[in-house]
Design an enzyme around this catalytic site. Structure first.
Site, short mmCIF file in Angstrom:
data_model
loop_
_atom_site.label_atom_id
_atom_site.label_comp_id
_atom_site.label_asym_id
_atom_site.label_seq_id
_atom_site.Cartn_x
_atom_site.Cartn_y
_atom_site.Cartn_z
N GLU A 52 0.81 -1.22 0.00
CA GLU A 52 0.00 0.00 0.00
C GLU A 52 0.85 1.27 0.00
O GLU A 52 0.42 2.33 -0.46
CB GLU A 52 -0.97 0.01 1.17
CG GLU A 52 -2.08 -1.03 1.09
CD GLU A 52 -1.67 -2.39 1.64
OE1 GLU A 52 -0.47 -2.58 1.95
OE2 GLU A 52 -2.55 -3.26 1.78
N PHE A 114 -10.83 -7.40 14.32
CA PHE A 114 -9.80 -7.86 13.40
C PHE A 114 -9.54 -6.79 12.34
O PHE A 114 -10.47 -6.28 11.73
CB PHE A 114 -10.23 -9.17 12.74
CG PHE A 114 -9.26 -9.65 11.69
CD1 PHE A 114 -7.99 -10.08 12.05
CD2 PHE A 114 -9.60 -9.65 10.35
CE1 PHE A 114 -7.08 -10.49 11.09
CE2 PHE A 114 -8.71 -10.08 9.38
CZ PHE A 114 -7.44 -10.50 9.76
N GLN A 115 -8.29 -6.45 12.14
CA GLN A 115 -7.85 -5.43 11.18
C GLN A 115 -8.51 -4.07 11.44
O GLN A 115 -8.75 -3.29 10.53
CB GLN A 115 -8.08 -5.88 9.73
CG GLN A 115 -7.15 -7.03 9.34
CD GLN A 115 -7.06 -7.28 7.84
OE1 GLN A 115 -8.00 -7.07 7.10
NE2 GLN A 115 -5.90 -7.76 7.39
N LYS A 164 -17.18 -0.91 6.47
CA LYS A 164 -17.65 -1.86 5.48
C LYS A 164 -19.17 -1.85 5.36
O LYS A 164 -19.71 -1.93 4.25
CB LYS A 164 -17.16 -3.26 5.86
CG LYS A 164 -17.41 -4.31 4.80
CD LYS A 164 -16.74 -5.63 5.16
CE LYS A 164 -16.89 -6.63 4.02
NZ LYS A 164 -16.21 -7.90 4.32
N MET A 472 24.45 8.44 1.70
CA MET A 472 24.42 9.73 2.37
C MET A 472 24.70 9.56 3.87
O MET A 472 25.40 10.39 4.48
CB MET A 472 23.07 10.41 2.14
CG MET A 472 23.00 11.84 2.64
SD MET A 472 24.24 12.91 1.87
CE MET A 472 23.31 13.60 0.49
#
Lengths: 563, 87
Positions: A52, A114-115, A164, A472
């Site tokens: 993502e 969950f999630q 959802k 760097m």
């Protein structure tokens, strides 16, 4: 006409009507209704990324290259948290991105389902606005507002969190019809007219002996190239471009000086330290530009033009602050300013120029590589850079001539940005060549996106400056940490074999003789291609202002052994 | 010179807007002496009042950040009290 639609359908419809044509995302449990509805909207091309974070960077790259909103989509929980780095990057660099995240059903919110994660709470400080949509009846208005807020004024990211069950809820929907050509982010927001500020700025320009123009990202976002050039040419004032302002003024123009700050050329920083007037347009006077602000431009009065009132005087004290769109204010300033020249000042700056020390051993210097790239592309490509030494070499050495042809993560300094952002740039400019240039560290952060390029047929050209170090950080260790290279040597896979595994061509270039062919072949290949440049391991970026140091005291050589 | 700056903010009476507003104070890393929230005279609008102990330029920087929050209707620097004059 009013229709009964689900929240998921409304999301798709409002995106289409808002002119969105591509979205970058990754499906998951809490966003599945949206993905189901997506199948009915062929106008929304979905790019399936491999992580993502890449969706957010790609949306950002799309936004920067197109001037339109970039959209990314993720599921709840880990999907949403993976967007965070990309949203913070877009926030720091004022890029219009809209993120849509699935959320657990409303009845589960607050129960550590969950999630489930509080993505609203997490993104509060890195978004312009965010929404948890609790009622499907509000959804269409939220999406329309989010698209508008992302673009208006100083652009930035907006997040919409949609539970959802809200995606599955039905409500009456009244469509506005597709906008077709898409939203134009370049429309200036309403400005408070400030004729006094413009007149005072013009008076200061007329009186100055050593004036400078410093232009930043605001000139690119505000499409003010013509106006800035007109102002410079009418007054003869030399022009400095910040890292994000690169390509806002043509390299090679007689008034072009270069980049200021930590890795700015000595003559540019010296010009700042000797200037008696700095007219800053669309920049933040970031600490990488100013060094220690107490010693920054000690003789200069500062005129600061910026769209964001909160930037005026934030980092440096200003004599005149003008809040407004870069294009509009610069046009008005150019109209009232007296024509003049700065011949003695330009002569003085010319004397500040130092010969560039030979910083590279071997014949595969970054300068040579970039010259080869310029030759192969005839200067007509967009270059997306990552973060680190290669980023500075490209910023300093690549002669940008086309406006907005340089895209990089400036404010946040996000390693791993270039490869996914370049995918977004390609989709915004499908007929132009896009090169993603990374170091071996940053490339390995998001190299899984080669899979996305192959699956979605995105012909991004990838260049890797491989020095076997996190270069760097290693340079800082050499200068400031007694050359203790703690955890900076980094192993790389065989990139040519990696390319082969993905079914794309790859080249490893170890010397200048092989350079032109490899670059030209990669550039001309129809699909994605990869070129690895094996460069000197301990090459440094010079000059360098130590962090917190003054622009007057650049480091131009490595510390002697044993220091 | 640090002084006490009293700032009043009128903002939408929504938890998320309040969260964003208070977040600016934390994010900008300024010392807060006092913080209060109460309803305003207008329905749906809250009044957030806080006292910053800092120099005037920093106080102004914070006020400017509040102007950018969606849902903030007004920001006022209502009083400045020089700390050296305090008894």
């Amino acid at each position: 006409m009013t229709e009964m639609l689900t929240g998921a359908q409304i999301l798709c419809r409002t995106l289409v009507e808002g002119g969105v044509d591509v979205i970058f995302g990754y499906p998951g449990g809490a966003i599945m209704p949206f993905y189901h509805a997506l199948g009915d909207h062929p106008r929304l091309r979905h790019i399936l990324v491999r992580h993502e974070q890449a969706a957010a960077h790609a949306a950002d790259g799309y936004a920067r290259a197109s001037g339109r909103v970039g959209v990314c989509v993720a599921t709840s929980g880990p999907g949403a948290t993976n967007l965070v780095t990309g949203l913070a990057t877009a926030h720091m660099d004022s890029s219009p991105v809209v993120a849509i995240t699935g959320q657990v059903p409303r009845a589960m919110i607050g129960r550590d389902a969950f999630q489930e994660t509080d993505i609203i709470g997490m993104t509060l400080p890195i978004t312009k606005q965010n929404y948890l949509v609790q009622d499907v009846a509000e959804l269409a208005a939220v999406v329309r507002e989010a698209l508008a807020i992302a673009q208006e004024g100083r652009p930035g990211p907006v997040l919409i969190d949609v539970p959802k069950d809200v995606q599955n809820q039905k409500t009456a929907f009244l469509g506005l019809g597709p906008r077709g050509s898409g939203l134009d982010t370049r429309a200036p927001s309403p400005n408070p007219q400030d004729p006094d500020g413009v007149r005072e700025a013009a008076r200061l320009i007329a009186a100055a002996e050593r004036p400078l123009l410093m232009v930043g990202h605001g000139v690119i976002l505000g499409n003010a190239y013509t106006e800035v050039r007109a102002l410079a040419e009418k007054t003869g004032i030399p022009v400095i471009t910040t890292l994000l302002g690169i390509s806002a003024f043509p390299d090679g123009h007689p008034l072009f000086l270069g980049m200021p700050g930590m890795h700015g050329e000595v003559r540019v920083n010296r010009a700042i330290q000797h200037a008696d007037l700095i007219v800053g347009i669309g920049l933040r006077f970031d600490d990488r530009v100013t060094g220690n602000t107490a010693g920054f431009a000690p003789r200069a009065r500062i005129v600061h033009i910026d769209l964001d009132r909160a930037e005026i005087g934030k980092n440096v004290p200003v004599a005149v602050g003008i809040v407004g769109d870069a294009r509009d204010v610069t046009r008005r300033l150019a109209a009232v300013v007296q024509p003049r020249t700065c011949v003695p000042w330009l002569e003085e700056i010319r004397e500040f120029t130092r010969p560039r020390a030979a910083a590279f051993r071997g014949d595969l210097a970054p300068e040579t590589i970039l010259a080869s790239l310029y030759q192969a592309t005839e200067g007509r490509c967009t270059i997306v850079t990552d973060v680190g030494q290669h980023q500075m070499w490209v910023a300093k050495l690549y002669p940008y001539r086309e406006p907005n042809s340089h895209i990089t993560s400036g404010g946040l300094g996000t390693m791993g940005f270039a490869v996914p952002a370049a995918m977004g740039v390609h989709l915004a400019r499908p007929h132009e060549t896009v090169w993603a240039i990374s170091g071996d560290g940053g490339f390995q952060m998001n190299m899984a996106e080669i899979g996305t390029m192959v699956q979605e047929q995105l012909p991004v050209k990838m260049a890797i400056f491989n020095n076997g170090y996190l270069g760097m950080v290693r340079q800082w260790q050499q200068f400031f940490h007694g050359k203790r290279y703690s955890c900076t040597p980094i192993w790389s896979p065989d990139y040519v074999k990696l390319a082969e595994a993905y079914g794309i061509p790859g080249w490893r270039v170890k010397d200048a003789a092989a350079l032109p062919d490899a670059v030209a072949q990669a550039n001309d290949h129809a699909g994605p291609a990869l070129v690895e440049f094996v460069i000197e391991q301990e090459a440094n970026v010079y000059p360098m202002i130590p962090p917190g140091g003054s622009l007057s005291e650049p480091i131009e050589t490595a510390p002697a052994a044993g220091d | 010179m640090p002084a006490s700056h009293t700032v009043a903010v009128l903002l939408d009476d929504a938890l998320l807007t309040l969260n964003r507003a208070v977040g600016v104070l934390r994010r900008r890393n300024v010392a807060i002496e006092h913080l209060a929230l109460r309803p305003s005279d207008t329905a749906g609008v809250s009044r957030l009042t806080f006292v910053l102990k800092t120099d005037p330029a920093t106080a102004d920087r914070v006020v400017q950040q509040f102007h950018k929050i969606v849902g903030v209707r007004d920001v006022m620097l209502v009083a400045t009290e020089d700390s050296t004059t305090e008894v």
